[in-house]
Write a protein that holds these residues in place. Sequence first.
Motif, PDB file in Angstrom:
ATOM      1  N   ARG A   1      -0.123  -0.681  -0.022  1.00 61.26           N
ATOM      2  CA  ARG A   1       0.749  -1.746   0.032  1.00 61.26           C
ATOM      3  C   ARG A   1       1.884  -1.499  -0.408  1.00 61.26           C
ATOM      4  O   ARG A   1       2.197  -1.777  -1.993  1.00 61.26           O
TER       5      ARG A   1
ATOM      6  N   ASP B   1       4.734  -3.008  -0.084  1.00 60.89           N
ATOM      7  CA  ASP B   1       5.516  -4.178  -0.403  1.00 60.89           C
ATOM      8  C   ASP B   1       5.816  -4.521  -1.770  1.00 60.89           C
ATOM      9  O   ASP B   1       6.944  -4.906  -2.389  1.00 60.89           O
TER      10      ASP B   1
ATOM     11  N   PRO C   1       7.444  -1.753   3.809  1.00 58.00           N
ATOM     12  CA  PRO C   1       7.505  -3.298   3.681  1.00 58.00           C
ATOM     13  C   PRO C   1       8.092  -4.090   4.524  1.00 58.00           C
ATOM     14  O   PRO C   1       8.891  -3.651   5.630  1.00 58.00           O
ATOM     15  N   LYS C   2       7.688  -5.402   4.905  1.00 48.98           N
ATOM     16  CA  LYS C   2       8.105  -6.152   5.890  1.00 48.98           C
ATOM     17  C   LYS C   2       9.735  -6.397   6.006  1.00 48.98           C
ATOM     18  O   LYS C   2      10.004  -6.543   7.250  1.00 48.98           O
TER      19      LYS C   2
END
Lengths: 280, 281
Positions: A203, A205, A244-245
């Motif tokens: 993850r 992000d 990351p978005k």
Amino acid sequence: MPAISARNLSFTYVGANTPSMENVSLSIEKGEFVILTGPSGCGKTTFCRCLNGLIPNFYSGEVRGDLLVDDVNVNGKSTAELSKHIGFVFQNPENQLFSLSVERDVAFGVENLGIPQEEALERVKWAMKSTGIENLREKAPYELSGGQQQRAAIAGVLAMKPSIIVLDEPTSFLDPRSAEDIVGVIAKLNQELQLTTLLVEHRLDIVSRYANRVIVMDKGKVALDGSPQAVYGDQARLIGIGLPKVTTLFHLLRRDGFPIATNPITVEQASSELRKVLHQ
Amino acid sequence: MISVNNTSFRYIGASSDVLTNVNLQIKDGEFVAIMGENGSGKTTLVKMFNGLLKPRVGSVMIDGTDTREKSVAQLSRDVGLIFQNPDHQLFAETVSEELSFSLRNFGFNEEVVKRRVTNILTALDLEKYVDSSPFVLSGGERKRVALAAILVWDPKHIIMDEPTIGQDYLQKDRLRNFIVQLISQGKTIVIVTHDVEFVAECKPRVVLLSKGTVIADDAATKILTNDELLAQASLVRPQIAELMHQLPISGKTLDIIDAYAAREFLVPKLREAVQTSGHWR
């Protein structure tokens, strides 16, 4: 002297036809905050298992190459000896806590080091303070929230005063607020103690803002190695890394023809770039 | 249809309820995410769907039948519950044994068993492990075996507790596509999760639990942009929602929680800005 230094490190598990890790050469300096990522089966867990001697002491197979941790060649060292140099924190804190009180749990590892009891107690106190759980010392681990349990697990490792800490997806069982909170604790320890930090994580992000470096493994090899901004590009996307978005959004905007030079990895960086354009 | 009516629950010996007066209707073919802080009662709630737990007050109805009138084995035929920890579920010596076990118990003949096992292993990218022990697989792979072991008997309602934990990006993407496929076959999908980024990409209906009570029940776009609700449930905005929140744009930015929607919204605004000034910035 690097904290971790691997030269042409390869490993093949018993019964496997192909190596799980092949010719990995890398060096991590003291105080670095490194994210190690890559698709399932890329070799990152195998690499970590070599760091504390779980390979080859508990997982048999063929090791090649050299690995130095704190300038100590891990070859022939027991996991117990290596745990003075390198501490491990796992996904699920419940698997790491088993005593009747938080304080007993935090003390468990350090008491096995054979240091004077007074110093051991000092270290336990210090570790609990550093992770912000000194008010929980009398609690039973099962009374704690997931985030508090993970802090206790980190404190237990910290009390052993390793120079390197390896965390294997330490936030995946936590809710997002507790996850951000734990990553904050890890970053603080890295900064204040110059504790070399190797964070295995999918993850990206929530962790990218703290890392000075990202290593991407793929098919047993190191595929990319550099700053998050440099690594989070087309090749990482091809390997199948969950960028990351905001990084993904900027990639889409570049594809739409906007000449964007920056590669944001945090919301703040992305919003600052967009605000400059929208405000002009 | 899963129907939870004025339901409360407390564990034996506990002094307070884990769930308090929960009302919830999930229609066939719906995709619902149950979200909330650790300990909010999410897992307790879904354990009522297949009768593992029975309500103390109120009722839980599955397709019109009260869960108290059926055994877990009977309910499981229609409600497949995949546990968060696959090790609580897996027991067989090989992956194919694991998957065949329940089918044989349900009385399917060997030919059907074999075909179903093969199909589901292929769909979940597990066919190469057919003869492996589940316990030599990685955590993420074991989770997929646990999912396969339930999907193989084709339950109508599928409940997954934290399906994204330990899954890498590609596997999450695959899971998302798989869920879409199951919904299009008319299955009900309920996931328990605190993975806000996964929810932002899938956009299911979100039921938000906090301290045993349903505090909101709405579209993902509404809930994941509501700071007050998010704080109560110990969640955070998804990255894109946070970005849109920080931009000086008035209007419909509030409902944007994923990168593709953000791009669609931003492109015309950025084009206009670049056209006016003649350069990016």
